[in-house]
Design a protein around this motif. Structure first.
Motif, PDB file in Angstrom:
ATOM      1  N   LEU A  40       7.665 -24.300  18.876  1.00 51.31           N
ATOM      2  CA  LEU A  40       8.515 -23.932  17.748  1.00 51.31           C
ATOM      3  C   LEU A  40       9.925 -24.451  17.955  1.00 51.31           C
ATOM      4  CD1 LEU A  40       7.374 -20.239  17.143  1.00 51.31           C
ATOM      5  CD2 LEU A  40       6.488 -22.348  16.128  1.00 51.31           C
ATOM      6  N   ASN A  41      10.575 -24.774  16.842  1.00 50.09           N
ATOM      7  CA  ASN A  41      11.953 -25.241  16.831  1.00 50.09           C
ATOM      8  C   ASN A  41      12.750 -24.452  15.806  1.00 50.09           C
ATOM      9  OD1 ASN A  41      11.854 -27.771  18.616  1.00 50.09           O
ATOM     10  ND2 ASN A  41      10.187 -28.159  17.181  1.00 50.09           N
ATOM     11  N   PRO A  42      14.081 -24.381  15.956  1.00 49.93           N
ATOM     12  CA  PRO A  42      14.883 -23.653  14.972  1.00 49.93           C
ATOM     13  C   PRO A  42      14.633 -24.084  13.530  1.00 49.93           C
ATOM     14  CG  PRO A  42      16.216 -24.151  16.892  1.00 49.93           C
ATOM     15  CD  PRO A  42      14.898 -24.845  17.103  1.00 49.93           C
ATOM     16  N   LYS A  55      14.105 -21.885   9.990  1.00 50.34           N
ATOM     17  CA  LYS A  55      14.959 -22.081   8.815  1.00 50.34           C
ATOM     18  C   LYS A  55      14.123 -22.396   7.578  1.00 50.34           C
ATOM     19  CE  LYS A  55      18.899 -23.752  11.526  1.00 50.34           C
ATOM     20  NZ  LYS A  55      19.744 -24.938  11.847  1.00 50.34           N
ATOM     21  N   ILE A  56      13.078 -23.211   7.768  1.00 47.59           N
ATOM     22  CA  ILE A  56      12.200 -23.533   6.636  1.00 47.59           C
ATOM     23  C   ILE A  56      11.488 -22.274   6.149  1.00 47.59           C
ATOM     24  CG2 ILE A  56      10.065 -24.727   6.015  1.00 47.59           C
ATOM     25  CD1 ILE A  56      11.016 -27.067   7.762  1.00 47.59           C
ATOM     26  N   ALA A  57      10.987 -21.468   7.084  1.00 47.85           N
ATOM     27  CA  ALA A  57      10.255 -20.252   6.702  1.00 47.85           C
ATOM     28  C   ALA A  57      11.150 -19.249   5.982  1.00 47.85           C
ATOM     29  CB  ALA A  57       9.646 -19.607   7.943  1.00 47.85           C
ATOM     30  N   ARG A  58      12.416 -19.183   6.367  1.00 44.74           N
ATOM     31  CA  ARG A  58      13.339 -18.249   5.724  1.00 44.74           C
ATOM     32  C   ARG A  58      13.823 -18.747   4.367  1.00 44.74           C
ATOM     33  NH1 ARG A  58      15.459 -17.608  11.257  1.00 44.74           N
ATOM     34  NH2 ARG A  58      17.029 -19.186  10.798  1.00 44.74           N
ATOM     35  N   GLY A  59      13.593 -20.023   4.071  1.00 50.71           N
ATOM     36  CA  GLY A  59      14.070 -20.593   2.819  1.00 50.71           C
ATOM     37  C   GLY A  59      15.464 -21.164   2.919  1.00 50.71           C
ATOM     38  N   LEU A  74       8.513 -31.601  23.497  1.00 53.40           N
ATOM     39  CA  LEU A  74       9.388 -32.765  23.556  1.00 53.40           C
ATOM     40  C   LEU A  74       9.830 -33.385  22.229  1.00 53.40           C
ATOM     41  CD1 LEU A  74       7.744 -34.743  26.518  1.00 53.40           C
ATOM     42  CD2 LEU A  74       9.390 -32.859  26.593  1.00 53.40           C
ATOM     43  N   PRO A  75       8.971 -33.535  21.218  1.00 51.87           N
ATOM     44  CA  PRO A  75       9.326 -34.428  20.112  1.00 51.87           C
ATOM     45  C   PRO A  75      10.657 -34.142  19.428  1.00 51.87           C
ATOM     46  CG  PRO A  75       6.993 -33.914  20.013  1.00 51.87           C
ATOM     47  CD  PRO A  75       7.585 -33.019  21.076  1.00 51.87           C
ATOM     48  N   THR A  76      10.917 -32.906  19.051  1.00 51.99           N
ATOM     49  CA  THR A  76      12.167 -32.628  18.339  1.00 51.99           C
ATOM     50  C   THR A  76      13.374 -32.615  19.267  1.00 51.99           C
ATOM     51  OG1 THR A  76      11.143 -31.491  16.464  1.00 51.99           O
ATOM     52  CG2 THR A  76      13.413 -30.891  16.993  1.00 51.99           C
ATOM     53  N   PRO A  77      13.391 -31.822  20.351  1.00 45.14           N
ATOM     54  CA  PRO A  77      14.596 -31.804  21.188  1.00 45.14           C
ATOM     55  C   PRO A  77      14.947 -33.163  21.787  1.00 45.14           C
ATOM     56  CG  PRO A  77      13.194 -29.937  21.700  1.00 45.14           C
ATOM     57  CD  PRO A  77      12.391 -30.844  20.822  1.00 45.14           C
ATOM     58  N   PHE A 117       5.255 -16.155  15.566  1.00 44.82           N
ATOM     59  CA  PHE A 117       6.052 -16.917  14.607  1.00 44.82           C
ATOM     60  C   PHE A 117       6.952 -15.994  13.788  1.00 44.82           C
ATOM     61  CE2 PHE A 117       6.765 -19.058  10.518  1.00 44.82           C
ATOM     62  CZ  PHE A 117       7.371 -20.217  10.982  1.00 44.82           C
ATOM     63  N   ASP A 118       6.433 -14.870  13.355  1.00 45.06           N
ATOM     64  CA  ASP A 118       7.254 -13.926  12.591  1.00 45.06           C
ATOM     65  C   ASP A 118       8.433 -13.412  13.421  1.00 45.06           C
ATOM     66  OD1 ASP A 118       5.580 -14.230  10.445  1.00 45.06           O
ATOM     67  OD2 ASP A 118       4.557 -12.314  10.680  1.00 45.06           O
ATOM     68  N   ARG A 119       8.193 -13.140  14.690  1.00 45.08           N
ATOM     69  CA  ARG A 119       9.288 -12.696  15.556  1.00 45.08           C
ATOM     70  C   ARG A 119      10.329 -13.800  15.744  1.00 45.08           C
ATOM     71  NH1 ARG A 119       7.681 -10.678  21.124  1.00 45.08           N
ATOM     72  NH2 ARG A 119       9.886 -10.106  21.094  1.00 45.08           N
ATOM     73  N   TYR A 120       9.863 -15.031  15.823  1.00 43.64           N
ATOM     74  CA  TYR A 120      10.773 -16.174  15.962  1.00 43.64           C
ATOM     75  C   TYR A 120      11.621 -16.329  14.705  1.00 43.64           C
ATOM     76  CZ  TYR A 120      12.196 -20.926  17.323  1.00 43.64           C
ATOM     77  OH  TYR A 120      12.908 -22.047  17.674  1.00 43.64           O
ATOM     78  N   VAL A 121      10.996 -16.200  13.547  1.00 46.97           N
ATOM     79  CA  VAL A 121      11.715 -16.317  12.280  1.00 46.97           C
ATOM     80  C   VAL A 121      12.742 -15.201  12.148  1.00 46.97           C
ATOM     81  CG1 VAL A 121      11.464 -16.159   9.760  1.00 46.97           C
ATOM     82  CG2 VAL A 121       9.844 -17.519  11.107  1.00 46.97           C
ATOM     83  N   ALA A 122      12.389 -14.010  12.623  1.00 45.91           N
ATOM     84  CA  ALA A 122      13.276 -12.848  12.529  1.00 45.91           C
ATOM     85  C   ALA A 122      14.335 -12.813  13.621  1.00 45.91           C
ATOM     86  CB  ALA A 122      12.454 -11.564  12.585  1.00 45.91           C
ATOM     87  N   ARG A 123      14.395 -13.865  14.442  1.00 46.74           N
ATOM     88  CA  ARG A 123      15.359 -13.988  15.539  1.00 46.74           C
ATOM     89  C   ARG A 123      15.154 -12.925  16.621  1.00 46.74           C
ATOM     90  NH1 ARG A 123      18.760 -15.021  10.925  1.00 46.74           N
ATOM     91  NH2 ARG A 123      19.543 -17.173  10.918  1.00 46.74           N
ATOM     92  N   GLU A 124      13.929 -12.444  16.746  1.00 44.49           N
ATOM     93  CA  GLU A 124      13.608 -11.497  17.809  1.00 44.49           C
ATOM     94  C   GLU A 124      13.121 -12.209  19.064  1.00 44.49           C
ATOM     95  OE1 GLU A 124      10.698  -8.924  16.165  1.00 44.49           O
ATOM     96  OE2 GLU A 124      12.023  -8.095  14.619  1.00 44.49           O
TER      97      GLU A 124
END
Length: 287
Positions: free
Chosen positions: A39-41, A45-49, A125-128, A267-274
């Motif tokens: 997962l990447n930031p 951001k996409i999931a939150r809109g 690796l790909p994104t960072p 994924f939900d926890r990642y989106v929620a910044r947990e």
């Protein structure tokens, strides 16, 4: 075949695991059985809109861009890959698809990986590494010139490693104050650090950001070269990343690893910044 699905934008409890239909690969496409996805930031951001204008996705949407796995099928015109090849890659963010057991992807967005390094590592690796390399390549900096890298995440750590001993990681205003003067700044942090760096850059200095652009009028008035970089993935770039990783120029490891059964919750926890850091999903079911 299974995947994590988003049915709408949301900041928490937005995803679920469901059945996934995969079409046969078209010309220049391959199907990859995914073994690990990172997962990447941007995924959050996409999931939150937050990125609707940049990345207009369609629901239901399978999130995730960065993955590693094994090719199971190739379409017409694909000559560099064959079933059984170990690969890693990055999907177009609008298409997504990494949080699934399989992905159909253009052969120009993947590269080979060795069996000696885990899928979990290569998924990181790909994104960072991609945006770090792209940003460093955009600078006119010589290897021995001081570079301030703002931030402490995977992109910042990778950029500092690739830039060599003259690079300094800066993650707070106190660290910024203590850092040596520099003509070059790579910003992965934004906020106060970004503004402090812009104010201290000398005339002719270079500022590259990936969080938000510098104000053009301010940069021109200060005679600073400022730019905003966006990642564009290619096979050649991924090959370069793999070569540098294998040679030991930089290292990335996951901070958290979860099984595919936990993928929706994680994924939900990642989106929620947990959940922060480099999060990798592995343990995909063999289908």
């Amino acid at each position: 075949m299974r995947g994590v699905f988003l049915g709408a934008y949301g900041r928490s409890s937005v995803s679920h695991i469901g059945d996934l239909k995969i079409n046969p690969p078209s010309a220049n496409e391959v199907i990859v059985r995914i073994e690990a996805a990172a997962l990447n930031p941007l995924d959050a951001k996409i999931a939150r809109g937050d990125m609707k204008d940049w990345f207009p996705i369609r629901f239901p949407y399978v999130p995730g861009t960065d993955f590693a796995g094994t090719i199971v099928s190739v379409g017409g015109g694909v000559n560099d890959f064959a079933p059984g090849d170990l690969v890693f890659g990055r999907a177009n963010p609008i298409a997504g698809g990494a949080l699934a057991t399989h992905i159909v992807i253009d052969a120009g967005r993947i590269a080979h990986r060795p069996a000696s390094i885990s899928a979990e590592v290569f998924a990181c690796l790909p994104t960072p590494a991609g945006i770090a390399l792209r940003s460093l390549d955009a600078m006119t900096r010589a290897p021995n010139e001081t570079l301030l890298v703002l931030g402490s995440g995977a992109v910042a750590r990778t950029a500092a490693a690739l830039a060599g001993n003259a690079a300094y990681l800066v993650n707070s205003l106190d660290e910024f104050t203590a850092a040596p003067p520099a003509k070059y700044v790579f910003d992965t942090f934004g906020g106060e650090l970004k503004q402090a760096a812009l104010e201290r850059l000398p005339e002719g200095g270079e500022f590259i950001g990936i969080v938000s652009p510098a104000d053009d009028e301010y940069a021109q008035r200060r005679r600073i070269r400022a730019s905003f970089e966006v990642l564009e993935t290619s096979k050649a770039q991924l090959q370069d990343i793999a070569r540098r990783m294998i040679s030991g120029e930089f290292q990335l490891q996951p901070d958290h690893v979860a099984s595919f059964d936990e993928a929706a919750l994680v994924f939900d926890r990642y989106v929620a910044r947990e959940l922060a850091g480099k999060v990798v999903v592995n343990g995909y079911p063999l289908e």
